[in-house]
Every structure is written in C-alpha cells, then in structure tokens.
Design a protein around this motif. Structure first.
Motif, PDB file in Angstrom:
ATOM      1  N   THR A  14      -7.037 -18.054  -0.789  1.00 18.81           N
ATOM      2  CA  THR A  14      -7.317 -16.848  -1.570  1.00 18.81           C
ATOM      3  C   THR A  14      -6.055 -16.438  -2.326  1.00 18.81           C
ATOM      4  O   THR A  14      -4.987 -16.999  -2.110  1.00 18.81           O
ATOM      5  N   TYR A  16      -3.191 -13.599  -3.111  1.00 13.65           N
ATOM      6  CA  TYR A  16      -2.509 -12.568  -2.331  1.00 13.65           C
ATOM      7  C   TYR A  16      -2.675 -11.221  -3.042  1.00 13.65           C
ATOM      8  O   TYR A  16      -1.748 -10.653  -3.591  1.00 13.65           O
ATOM      9  N   THR A  17      -3.914 -10.757  -3.076  1.00 15.15           N
ATOM     10  CA  THR A  17      -4.270  -9.462  -3.647  1.00 15.15           C
ATOM     11  C   THR A  17      -5.211  -8.791  -2.651  1.00 15.15           C
ATOM     12  O   THR A  17      -5.695  -9.423  -1.713  1.00 15.15           O
ATOM     13  N   SER A  18      -5.488  -7.529  -2.873  1.00 13.32           N
ATOM     14  CA  SER A  18      -6.339  -6.784  -1.955  1.00 13.32           C
ATOM     15  C   SER A  18      -7.748  -7.389  -1.931  1.00 13.32           C
ATOM     16  O   SER A  18      -8.269  -7.761  -2.992  1.00 13.32           O
ATOM     17  N   PRO A  19      -8.353  -7.539  -0.797  1.00 13.48           N
ATOM     18  CA  PRO A  19      -7.957  -7.160   0.548  1.00 13.48           C
ATOM     19  C   PRO A  19      -7.213  -8.273   1.310  1.00 13.48           C
ATOM     20  O   PRO A  19      -6.781  -8.064   2.435  1.00 13.48           O
ATOM     21  N   ALA A  20      -7.079  -9.462   0.699  1.00 14.17           N
ATOM     22  CA  ALA A  20      -6.455 -10.590   1.403  1.00 14.17           C
ATOM     23  C   ALA A  20      -5.007 -10.302   1.784  1.00 14.17           C
ATOM     24  O   ALA A  20      -4.543 -10.735   2.845  1.00 14.17           O
ATOM     25  N   ASP A  21      -4.289  -9.561   0.944  1.00 13.69           N
ATOM     26  CA  ASP A  21      -2.889  -9.252   1.277  1.00 13.69           C
ATOM     27  C   ASP A  21      -2.812  -8.389   2.539  1.00 13.69           C
ATOM     28  O   ASP A  21      -1.922  -8.559   3.372  1.00 13.69           O
ATOM     29  N   GLN A  22      -3.781  -7.493   2.713  1.00 11.43           N
ATOM     30  CA  GLN A  22      -3.809  -6.650   3.913  1.00 11.43           C
ATOM     31  C   GLN A  22      -4.135  -7.484   5.153  1.00 11.43           C
ATOM     32  O   GLN A  22      -3.557  -7.282   6.217  1.00 11.43           O
ATOM     33  N   LEU A  23      -5.047  -8.437   4.995  1.00 16.37           N
ATOM     34  CA  LEU A  23      -5.382  -9.323   6.102  1.00 16.37           C
ATOM     35  C   LEU A  23      -4.186 -10.199   6.483  1.00 16.37           C
ATOM     36  O   LEU A  23      -3.920 -10.416   7.662  1.00 16.37           O
ATOM     37  N   ARG A  25      -0.965  -9.494   6.011  1.00 13.16           N
ATOM     38  CA  ARG A  25       0.035  -8.657   6.689  1.00 13.16           C
ATOM     39  C   ARG A  25      -0.377  -8.352   8.127  1.00 13.16           C
ATOM     40  O   ARG A  25       0.456  -8.358   9.033  1.00 13.16           O
ATOM     41  N   HIS A  35      -6.964 -13.940  12.376  1.00 10.47           N
ATOM     42  CA  HIS A  35      -6.973 -14.095  10.920  1.00 10.47           C
ATOM     43  C   HIS A  35      -6.571 -15.504  10.500  1.00 10.47           C
ATOM     44  O   HIS A  35      -6.926 -15.948   9.407  1.00 10.47           O
ATOM     45  N   THR A 170       0.312 -15.918  -4.309  1.00  8.30           N
ATOM     46  CA  THR A 170       0.615 -14.748  -5.121  1.00  8.30           C
ATOM     47  C   THR A 170       0.273 -15.051  -6.578  1.00  8.30           C
ATOM     48  O   THR A 170       0.711 -16.079  -7.101  1.00  8.30           O
TER      49      THR A 170
END
Length: 173
Positions: A14, A16-23, A25, A35, A170
C-alpha cells in the motif's frame, strides 16, 4: 509496482498514506504484530497481479533492523512481514543472508541525498549465495536507498537479482 533508479522492481502492499500510515505506526511503534499479517496479505495480492510478472523467487530476505530500534521495539518489522509473507509464498526466510554493519540515526528527517549517504556500506553478506532471485523485504520505503544498498550486498554475494517487497511506499512528492 515501481522501479528504483538502479532497476530494482519494488512492490508495495500500500501507499504510506492514511489509513495505512496509522496501521504501520501501530505495528512498528505500538507492537501490533498482527498488522504484519495484514501487510503481508496485501503484498501477496499485489505481487500476484504485478505486470510484468515478477521473477520466481527462491527466498525472502528481511532488511536487518537497527540494533537500538530492535531493542526498543522487541522485534524487527521487516522480519515480521517476511515471516507472514513466507506463509503465503511458501518460501524460506533467510535472516542471516544480510547483516547490518553499524547502528545509524533515523532516516525520517533526511532528504534523498542524505539517505543515500547514510546507507552506504550499511549492509553486507559474508556468505556465498546461490544464483537465485530473492525478495528483499522492508516495512516502509521512501527513496529506495535502503533497498538499493541491501540489494547491492546480496548481488555481491552471488544472488542473480532482487525484488523489493515493502509493506508501504511513501508517495513521491
């Protein structure tokens, strides 16, 4: 699928943008190890539909973590993704094929040139490896500098080629 300047193909589960960046982290900093399985399943799905098709891989090689980061987290995120991905691909994970030569500072605040400099000679392989294609697994890639440095070490040791397999990529700005 994208390609690094060195010609290495990179497949990302995916962006590295929302929501994947939150997952990501929550996985890396919050210890949500489940995860890793999510990123591995997404990565496996993306790999199967890659065009052109990927070469047949013989093993998965996780990027070694910085020793301080691994001690703080208690795990290596790239290795956790590789282990989960190996279940889908039925491939061995070769943790010892790549060694990190030193501890380093976080690359989060570094630009492209500084990142490339920071990974120079960061990885080595002291083994003679078979003439095969391997999947080089990392959690997140930004510029591809880490993948390129690690791939160089693996190719110097004898592998035919490397495909970068990452949990998240990213987006280029």
């Amino acid at each position: 699928m994208s390609q690094l300047p060195s010609g290495i193909a990179v497949v990302a589960a995916t962006h590295y943008t929302s929501p994947a960046d939150q997952l990501m982290r929550a996985f890396k900093e919050g210890g949500q190890l489940n995860h890793a399985g999510l990123f591995a399943r997404l990565l496996w799905s993306t790999m199967r539909s890659a065009q052109p098709p990927l070469p047949s891989l013989a093993a998965l090689v996780p990027i070694p973590s910085d020793i301080l980061a691994a001690q703080r987290r208690g795990f290596n995120p790239a290795c956790e993704i590789a282990v989960e991905l190996s279940r889908w691909m039925r491939l061995p994970v070769r943790r010892l094929w790549l060694t990190r030569t030193r501890s380093g500072n976080s690359q989060k605040s570094l630009g492209r040139v500084a990142r490339r400099r920071s990974v120079c000679d960061l990885y080595v392989c002291d083994l003679t490896l078979p003439d095969v294609w391997v999947g080089l697994v990392d959690d997140v890639t930004t510029t591809g500098s880490t993948l390129e440095a690690a791939a160089y070490a693996l190719r110097q040791a004898g592998v035919r080629g490397v495909v970068g397999l990452v949990g998240a990529k990213t987006p280029l700005i």
